[in-house]
Design a protein around this motif. Structure first.
Motif, PDB file in Angstrom:
ATOM      1  N   ILE A 265       0.846  -1.188   0.000  1.00 31.23           N
ATOM      2  CA  ILE A 265       0.000   0.000   0.000  1.00 31.23           C
ATOM      3  C   ILE A 265       0.890   1.249   0.000  1.00 31.23           C
ATOM      4  O   ILE A 265       1.683   1.454   0.923  1.00 31.23           O
ATOM      5  N   VAL A 266       0.762   2.076  -1.049  1.00 33.18           N
ATOM      6  CA  VAL A 266       1.616   3.263  -1.184  1.00 33.18           C
ATOM      7  C   VAL A 266       0.813   4.554  -1.108  1.00 33.18           C
ATOM      8  O   VAL A 266       1.400   5.639  -1.162  1.00 33.18           O
ATOM      9  N   GLY A 267      -0.503   4.475  -0.975  1.00 31.77           N
ATOM     10  CA  GLY A 267      -1.311   5.685  -0.912  1.00 31.77           C
ATOM     11  C   GLY A 267      -2.776   5.365  -0.716  1.00 31.77           C
ATOM     12  O   GLY A 267      -3.199   4.201  -0.848  1.00 31.77           O
ATOM     13  N   THR A 268      -3.566   6.385  -0.410  1.00 28.56           N
ATOM     14  CA  THR A 268      -4.997   6.215  -0.177  1.00 28.56           C
ATOM     15  C   THR A 268      -5.774   7.301  -0.914  1.00 28.56           C
ATOM     16  O   THR A 268      -5.222   8.319  -1.335  1.00 28.56           O
ATOM     17  N   PHE A 269      -7.060   7.075  -1.044  1.00 29.98           N
ATOM     18  CA  PHE A 269      -7.952   8.044  -1.679  1.00 29.98           C
ATOM     19  C   PHE A 269      -9.321   7.925  -1.038  1.00 29.98           C
ATOM     20  O   PHE A 269      -9.676   6.889  -0.466  1.00 29.98           O
ATOM     21  N   ARG A 270     -10.109   9.010  -1.142  1.00 26.83           N
ATOM     22  CA  ARG A 270     -11.494   8.996  -0.675  1.00 26.83           C
ATOM     23  C   ARG A 270     -12.429   8.584  -1.809  1.00 26.83           C
ATOM     24  O   ARG A 270     -13.350   7.795  -1.603  1.00 26.83           O
ATOM     25  N   TYR A 271     -12.199   9.148  -2.974  1.00 23.13           N
ATOM     26  CA  TYR A 271     -12.986   8.837  -4.161  1.00 23.13           C
ATOM     27  C   TYR A 271     -12.024   8.703  -5.339  1.00 23.13           C
ATOM     28  O   TYR A 271     -10.953   9.314  -5.355  1.00 23.13           O
ATOM     29  N   THR A 274     -14.990   6.808 -11.552  1.00 25.28           N
ATOM     30  CA  THR A 274     -15.772   5.621 -11.941  1.00 25.28           C
ATOM     31  C   THR A 274     -15.996   4.657 -10.783  1.00 25.28           C
ATOM     32  O   THR A 274     -16.631   3.616 -10.985  1.00 25.28           O
ATOM     33  N   TRP A 275     -15.533   4.950  -9.569  1.00 18.16           N
ATOM     34  CA  TRP A 275     -15.741   4.052  -8.432  1.00 18.16           C
ATOM     35  C   TRP A 275     -16.827   4.606  -7.531  1.00 18.16           C
ATOM     36  O   TRP A 275     -16.785   5.758  -7.123  1.00 18.16           O
ATOM     37  N   TYR A 276     -17.823   3.755  -7.225  1.00 16.33           N
ATOM     38  CA  TYR A 276     -18.919   4.125  -6.345  1.00 16.33           C
ATOM     39  C   TYR A 276     -18.877   3.225  -5.115  1.00 16.33           C
ATOM     40  O   TYR A 276     -19.109   2.020  -5.213  1.00 16.33           O
ATOM     41  N   PRO A 277     -18.561   3.788  -3.951  1.00 17.06           N
ATOM     42  CA  PRO A 277     -18.390   2.967  -2.748  1.00 17.06           C
ATOM     43  C   PRO A 277     -19.617   2.151  -2.386  1.00 17.06           C
ATOM     44  O   PRO A 277     -19.486   1.055  -1.835  1.00 17.06           O
ATOM     45  N   GLU A 278     -20.831   2.659  -2.692  1.00 18.11           N
ATOM     46  CA  GLU A 278     -22.027   1.915  -2.317  1.00 18.11           C
ATOM     47  C   GLU A 278     -22.233   0.685  -3.188  1.00 18.11           C
ATOM     48  O   GLU A 278     -22.977  -0.220  -2.820  1.00 18.11           O
ATOM     49  N   GLU A 279     -21.585   0.624  -4.354  1.00 16.79           N
ATOM     50  CA  GLU A 279     -21.698  -0.538  -5.230  1.00 16.79           C
ATOM     51  C   GLU A 279     -20.559  -1.533  -5.023  1.00 16.79           C
ATOM     52  O   GLU A 279     -20.775  -2.742  -5.037  1.00 16.79           O
ATOM     53  N   ASN A 280     -19.338  -1.033  -4.864  1.00 10.87           N
ATOM     54  CA  ASN A 280     -18.171  -1.884  -4.635  1.00 10.87           C
ATOM     55  C   ASN A 280     -17.436  -1.372  -3.402  1.00 10.87           C
ATOM     56  O   ASN A 280     -16.933  -0.246  -3.393  1.00 10.87           O
ATOM     57  N   GLU A 281     -17.413  -2.202  -2.368  1.00  6.53           N
ATOM     58  CA  GLU A 281     -16.790  -1.778  -1.126  1.00  6.53           C
ATOM     59  C   GLU A 281     -15.300  -1.528  -1.307  1.00  6.53           C
ATOM     60  O   GLU A 281     -14.732  -0.622  -0.689  1.00  6.53           O
ATOM     61  N   LEU A 282     -14.667  -2.326  -2.149  1.00  9.49           N
ATOM     62  CA  LEU A 282     -13.211  -2.275  -2.292  1.00  9.49           C
ATOM     63  C   LEU A 282     -12.829  -1.841  -3.700  1.00  9.49           C
ATOM     64  O   LEU A 282     -13.400  -2.318  -4.682  1.00  9.49           O
ATOM     65  N   LEU A 283     -11.870  -0.945  -3.791  1.00 10.89           N
ATOM     66  CA  LEU A 283     -11.238  -0.597  -5.064  1.00 10.89           C
ATOM     67  C   LEU A 283      -9.735  -0.573  -4.842  1.00 10.89           C
ATOM     68  O   LEU A 283      -9.241   0.102  -3.936  1.00 10.89           O
ATOM     69  N   ILE A 284      -9.031  -1.332  -5.659  1.00  9.04           N
ATOM     70  CA  ILE A 284      -7.570  -1.358  -5.620  1.00  9.04           C
ATOM     71  C   ILE A 284      -7.068  -0.764  -6.922  1.00  9.04           C
ATOM     72  O   ILE A 284      -7.446  -1.213  -8.003  1.00  9.04           O
ATOM     73  N   VAL A 285      -6.218   0.239  -6.830  1.00  6.96           N
ATOM     74  CA  VAL A 285      -5.619   0.867  -8.000  1.00  6.96           C
ATOM     75  C   VAL A 285      -4.150   0.471  -8.044  1.00  6.96           C
ATOM     76  O   VAL A 285      -3.415   0.676  -7.070  1.00  6.96           O
ATOM     77  N   GLY A 286      -3.741  -0.135  -9.163  1.00  4.76           N
ATOM     78  CA  GLY A 286      -2.364  -0.583  -9.308  1.00  4.76           C
ATOM     79  C   GLY A 286      -1.837  -0.331 -10.703  1.00  4.76           C
ATOM     80  O   GLY A 286      -2.504   0.284 -11.541  1.00  4.76           O
ATOM     81  N   ASN A 287      -0.636  -0.818 -10.957  1.00  5.98           N
ATOM     82  CA  ASN A 287      -0.004  -0.655 -12.255  1.00  5.98           C
ATOM     83  C   ASN A 287      -0.542  -1.684 -13.239  1.00  5.98           C
ATOM     84  O   ASN A 287      -0.544  -2.896 -12.954  1.00  5.98           O
ATOM     85  N   LEU A 288      -0.980  -1.221 -14.399  1.00  2.00           N
ATOM     86  CA  LEU A 288      -1.551  -2.118 -15.395  1.00  2.00           C
ATOM     87  C   LEU A 288      -0.495  -3.069 -15.942  1.00  2.00           C
ATOM     88  O   LEU A 288      -0.781  -4.252 -16.176  1.00  2.00           O
ATOM     89  N   ASN A 289       0.726  -2.617 -16.139  1.00  2.00           N
ATOM     90  CA  ASN A 289       1.779  -3.499 -16.660  1.00  2.00           C
ATOM     91  C   ASN A 289       2.109  -4.620 -15.684  1.00  2.00           C
ATOM     92  O   ASN A 289       2.424  -5.741 -16.091  1.00  2.00           O
TER      93      ASN A 289
END
Length: 488
Positions: A265-271, A274-289
């Motif tokens: 884990i290298v950082g956090t975000f509130r929003y 395209t991510w809606y917290p009420e639909e998906n509790e978890l969102l992980i953002v990473g490197n596509l490669n």
């Protein structure tokens, strides 16, 4: 009216307490649609709060004036001293017009700020849903026009530079969205994994300053510096044992296959777009490669792009077909915004707010102007006495000018402050989504342009009223104002 302001203030405070408890003006009952009319009394809460605070201010204003007059004892400004002492000693004379002025300005600032916030929120919500100026997806289907080719050709991935060659498109980046599962504190959590190109995502994605405590560039720098780095929601950090810098295991489902990863884990975000917290509790953002390396090859992804100029559907379709991207679909926010702005209900709402703002401002100006004329007639004897004891016309005009200026200035400043405070506290509760919540949240925008218009309007009122009173003072006859046997 004894303690009426305290009672109204207590009612307004209880209303804000209810809003904070339920989190929105609308209430969701039995998993049904959000109903803002479940407690209709909350709809009048802003006006009630402004009215209660106005009455409270009028109660303490004489003390403020008396304190100012004490400070003026060290000066030689007789006109200002006389005006301040008059306002401190006779609050009942100017309370009605000042009450009207503060209430009108406060409500005008609130309604104008509400209209501006709702208008800007349309842009924010639409761009948040799309993610950028253009969101394209090329499906892995049979190539050819209209599906005329019966043989499937291998799906090819064009570099994003090919999209940037299309006329009207500026910068482009790859964004992949896939299902993800993880174990957090012994509890299974499902959500979405978003793979991005850290070096170009920051230039393309829609971003607002309140989406994270970090800037988007800082988040992307953190991802670019750690191949296995991931970004997670702040809410996940707050309610679990995870912290920034901890290892994080997750499993991404790609084309029916689950691939395990171990990130950090290298950082956090509130929003995140395209991510809606009420639909998906978890969102992980990473490197596509990093995802492609773990999967063993490229998998379908979307292309987000900025536009330098409006791109028509026909031009974009022709450019994509030239690159054999026949099965490409896309989203763009501008057309959705135009459709929403053309809705009759939306236009009616803004029309009602505008008409109410103009009507209340004009009526307040008229009422304040009539007050200045009638108050002068009531104080003819007092003005005659001041004139008789040696005050010249210039001093008399200065006294009237200071009184009028102080009333208008206090009314404008207090009304503006109340309107801003009530807007900041109440407008966020007006956001209603499908389940009572929505993203991104309202970012309250104070309509300072409307505030400036109010100030200009009452500035003109001051000069007009002062000119009328000055003319009356210049033509006032002392022997007509003070008659034998008449008392002040």
């Amino acid at each position: 009216r004894f303690l009426l302001d305290i009672v109204l203030l207590a009612i307004a405070g209880y209303g804000f307490y209810l809003l904070n408890q339920q989190g929105s003006l609308a209430v969701v009952i039995d998993d049904g649609p959000a109903d803002p009319f479940q407690n209709p009394l909350l709809l009048v809460l802003p006006a009630l709060s402004i009215f209660a605070l106005t009455l409270l201010f009028l109660r303490v204003l004489p003390w403020v004036m008396n304190g100012v007059s004490y400070l003026l004892l060290r000066t030689n400004n007789v006109a200002l001293m006389q005006a301040v002492r008059y306002l401190g000693r006779t609050p009942h004379h100017y309370r009605p017009p000042l009450n009207l002025l503060i209430l009108t300005v406060g409500l005008a600032v609130y309604t104008a700020s509400l209209a501006r916030t709702v208008d800007l929120q349309l842009y924010d919500e639409t761009f948040y849903e799309v993610g950028s100026d253009l969101n394209m997806l090329t499906s892995q289907q049979v190539s050819g026009f209209g599906g005329q080719n019966d043989e499937e050709e291998p799906f090819t991935y064009l570099p994003v530079t090919e999209y940037e060659l299309i006329e009207g498109i500026g910068r482009a980046t790859r964004v992949g969205r896939y299902n993800v599962r993880s174990q957090i504190d012994g509890r299974g959590v499902q959500g979405r994994y978003m793979g991005v190109d850290a070096d170009s995502f920051r230039e393309v994605a829609y971003w607002r300053w309140d989406f994270s405590q970090y800037r988007l560039g800082s988040l992307m720098n953190a991802l670019g510096s750690h191949v296995n780095g991931v970004l997670v929601p702040e809410s996940l950090i707050g309610r679990t044992s995870l912290r920034v810098g901890d290892p994080f295991r997750y499993s991404v489902s790609v084309e029916g296959t689950d691939v395990d990863f171990e990130g950090i884990i290298v950082g956090t975000f509130r929003y995140f777009p395209t991510w809606y917290p009420e639909e998906n509790e978890l969102l992980i953002v990473g490197n596509l490669n990093t995802l492609f390396e773990g999967v063993g090859g490229e998998v379908p992804y979307r292309v987000w792009a900025t536009t330098d100029a409006p791109v028509t559907d026909r031009e974009l379709r022709t450019a994509l077909n030239e690159r054999r991207l026949f099965n490409t679909s896309w989203q763009e926010p501008e057309s959705a915004i135009a459709r929403a702005q053309a809705e009759p209900a939306r236009q009616g709402l803004f029309g009602v707010l505008s008409v109410g703002f103009i009507a209340s401002a004009l009526l307040t100006v008229l009422g304040f102007f009539l007050y200045t004329l009638f108050s002068f007639r009531r104080r003819m004897v007092e003005m005659g006495v001041l004139r008789a004891v040696g005050n010249n016309r210039r001093t008399m005009i200065a006294i009237v000018a200071w009184e009028l200026m102080l009333l208008i200035l206090f009314g404008l400043l207090v009304g503006t402050a109340l309107g801003v405070v009530v807007s900041q506290q109440f407008v966020p509760f007006l956001q209603v989504g499908g389940s009572g919540t929505a993203a991104p949240p309202y970012l309250v925008e104070v309509a300072w342009e409307a505030v400036a218009q109010i100030y200009i309007l009452f500035g003109g009122l001051f000069f007009v009223a002062l000119a009328a009173l000055s003319w009356r003072l210049a033509n006032m006859k002392v022997f007509e104002s003070i008659k034998l046997g008449e008392t002040v």
